[in-house]
Structures are given as C-alpha cells and as structure tokens.
Design a protein around this motif. Sequence first.
Motif, mmCIF file in Angstrom:
data_model
loop_
_atom_site.group_PDB
_atom_site.id
_atom_site.type_symbol
_atom_site.label_atom_id
_atom_site.label_comp_id
_atom_site.label_asym_id
_atom_site.label_seq_id
_atom_site.Cartn_x
_atom_site.Cartn_y
_atom_site.Cartn_z
ATOM 1 N N LEU A 1 -4.606 45.208 13.518
ATOM 2 C CA LEU A 1 -3.181 45.390 13.804
ATOM 3 C C LEU A 1 -2.318 44.720 12.735
ATOM 4 C CD1 LEU A 1 -3.119 44.772 17.675
ATOM 5 C CD2 LEU A 1 -3.020 46.960 16.485
ATOM 6 N N ILE A 2 -2.693 43.493 12.365
ATOM 7 C CA ILE A 2 -1.905 42.733 11.394
ATOM 8 C C ILE A 2 -1.913 43.406 10.017
ATOM 9 C CG2 ILE A 2 -1.795 40.555 10.115
ATOM 10 C CD1 ILE A 2 -2.913 39.218 12.701
ATOM 11 N N ILE A 3 -3.074 43.875 9.599
ATOM 12 C CA ILE A 3 -3.202 44.496 8.277
ATOM 13 C C ILE A 3 -2.292 45.713 8.140
ATOM 14 C CG2 ILE A 3 -4.796 45.805 6.791
ATOM 15 C CD1 ILE A 3 -7.020 43.948 7.938
ATOM 16 N N ALA B 1 1.364 42.589 20.680
ATOM 17 C CA ALA B 1 -0.025 42.932 21.036
ATOM 18 C C ALA B 1 -0.986 41.829 20.623
ATOM 19 C CB ALA B 1 -0.414 44.256 20.378
ATOM 20 N N VAL B 2 -0.816 41.283 19.416
ATOM 21 C CA VAL B 2 -1.690 40.202 18.942
ATOM 22 C C VAL B 2 -1.521 38.958 19.820
ATOM 23 C CG1 VAL B 2 -2.136 38.600 17.034
ATOM 24 C CG2 VAL B 2 -1.761 41.029 16.562
ATOM 25 N N TYR B 3 -0.288 38.696 20.231
ATOM 26 C CA TYR B 3 -0.021 37.549 21.106
ATOM 27 C C TYR B 3 -0.818 37.665 22.407
ATOM 28 C CZ TYR B 3 2.503 34.447 24.288
ATOM 29 O OH TYR B 3 2.820 33.480 25.209
ATOM 30 N N PHE B 4 -0.765 38.836 23.045
ATOM 31 C CA PHE B 4 -1.482 39.006 24.313
ATOM 32 C C PHE B 4 -2.997 39.059 24.109
ATOM 33 C CE2 PHE B 4 2.711 40.356 25.880
ATOM 34 C CZ PHE B 4 2.760 39.600 27.048
ATOM 35 N N PHE C 1 -1.970 52.470 15.914
ATOM 36 C CA PHE C 1 -0.953 51.662 16.594
ATOM 37 C C PHE C 1 0.366 51.694 15.824
ATOM 38 C CE2 PHE C 1 1.292 47.926 17.983
ATOM 39 C CZ PHE C 1 0.978 47.821 19.336
ATOM 40 N N HIS C 2 0.268 51.636 14.509
ATOM 41 C CA HIS C 2 1.458 51.669 13.649
ATOM 42 C C HIS C 2 2.258 52.950 13.872
ATOM 43 C CE1 HIS C 2 3.490 50.731 9.674
ATOM 44 N NE2 HIS C 2 3.838 51.992 9.866
ATOM 45 N N THR D 1 -10.432 49.307 9.488
ATOM 46 C CA THR D 1 -9.346 48.626 10.204
ATOM 47 C C THR D 1 -8.241 49.607 10.592
ATOM 48 O OG1 THR D 1 -8.277 48.060 8.087
ATOM 49 C CG2 THR D 1 -9.777 46.432 9.054
ATOM 50 N N GLY D 2 -8.143 50.710 9.839
ATOM 51 C CA GLY D 2 -7.085 51.676 10.096
ATOM 52 C C GLY D 2 -7.261 52.484 11.365
ATOM 53 N N TRP D 3 -8.494 52.586 11.864
ATOM 54 C CA TRP D 3 -8.709 53.357 13.092
ATOM 55 C C TRP D 3 -7.920 52.771 14.251
ATOM 56 C CZ3 TRP D 3 -10.207 58.073 13.017
ATOM 57 C CH2 TRP D 3 -11.109 58.519 12.047
#
Length: 267
Positions: A184-186, A115-118, A52-53, A45-47
Amino acid sequence: MITLATNFVPLFMLTVILMAILRFLSKHIMLMLYRLAGWKGVIITGWIGTFFHEMSHALTAVLFGHKITAFRPYVFDTSTGALGYVGHSWNSRSVYQRSGLFFIAISPCILGTIAVYFLAVYLVPNAHQVVDYLAGISWIPQSHIAHYLWSVILSFPHFLGQLFALHNFVSFKYWVFLFIAGSLIIHMVPSTTDLRNAVQGMFILFLLIFCVLFWAWLLGVDEIAVLYIYQFAALLNFLLALACLFSLACYLLFAAIAFLEEVGVSR
C-alpha cells in the motif's frame, strides 16, 4: 475576516510541504524497490497497492459526482511505467466537482494511510505502543510549520523502534502486515497527473473555504466555521504526516535489506 483567513495559510502550506516530502520519499522507495527486485517487485506489490490506489481514485471521484469513463487497476506497462489508471470526467462549472479534484488526487495516500493504521492495530504484536505513538503526533500544534516538522522528525526514531521491534519479527501476522502495508505504501502516492489536478482542486477549495468564512463572518458564526475547517485541515495534515512516517520507515527497511545483501555478497 483577514485574520481568520490568514490563520489557515500555515495549514495549507503544511499540506503542500507534506505532499512534496511524500512525493520525494515515494520516488526513492520505488528506486530502491526496483534495485532490490526489479520490475517483478513492482508487479508483486502492485497487485494490492495499485488496485487500492486506483479504487481510491474511483470511489472518491464518484463521491464528488464525477463520471467514471475508464477503470484499469492493472496495466503494468514496462515501456511507460504505467501501473493502472482511472478515467473520469466532471462538470467544469461545478465548484463541488472541481474542488473534488484535490481529494480525488490525494485519496490513495489518505485512504492508504488509514488502511495501514488499522493493519498495524490488528497485525503488529505491540500495536498499542505504535498506536500510542501515532496518537501523540496528533497533539502536536500545526500553527508553526517548522516546529511541527521538527517535532515529528525528533519522534521518528521512537516510532521506528516500536514498529520494527525485534520481537515483532517472530510473529507470522507481522510478516503479513509488512507485505500488505508495504504494498500500500509503495503505491499510494499520487502520480504527476494526479498532482496537477490536485493543484487545480486545491485552488478552488481554498476559494471555497474563503467564501464560507466570509459568509460565516457576516452571519456571526465565524468561530464555529473556523473550528470545523481547522479541525478538518489539521486531520488531513496529520494523515499526510503519518503517510510520510510510514513511507520513510518503508524506505529504511528497503535500505537495510539492500545493505544486508551487499554485506552478504562482499563476504
């Protein structure tokens, strides 16, 4: 003038509370992920999430005039738990750069939420229902913290039902959404170091807003200043509230997977 300043206290308190909730949820999401997939799950998930973070930190730092001294979006150090980092320096005498510490710290969860919203808009089959629900949250008044939080909590089951509607799971795009949005959320919550910088930046920002309100009051344009600052603060809290909702949904999804695994093992 005092009345104008105190009107913003609940908004700032709500920001702090939402950040604390988000931090709490992030900790438990990471523990659940590690329980389900170990360090491998964090890396996979980190890739997307870690890159992004760190990119969010870097872009926001440049926006506030900071100098990027190091950019390592991928570290994945099992001994320390570090996933990536951005080094940046700033002028301690600059109010603008110091206030930017707050926005630099929270940029991953703000930009990650957007980003998650879109992603939901373009990849979730019943996107219009999810978007309508999220739009409804934006109309909840934030002047009373307890009422705002309680209203969001009461509406959460409906949001959960729309986001995880059974007919969504037959769509390939929806599975793409779950993976990218989950990544992204994690990884979107600020680290402990980020939060320390956020506290310093938030204090400077609060003083800056107070000074702006004072000068606006002297110039007789305080109503306009209050309107813009209030709308900005309300938008920030709205995005943080969405981040909390997405994070809680992510945790419950992991909890459901863990439960199904346990049921399968017991059989």
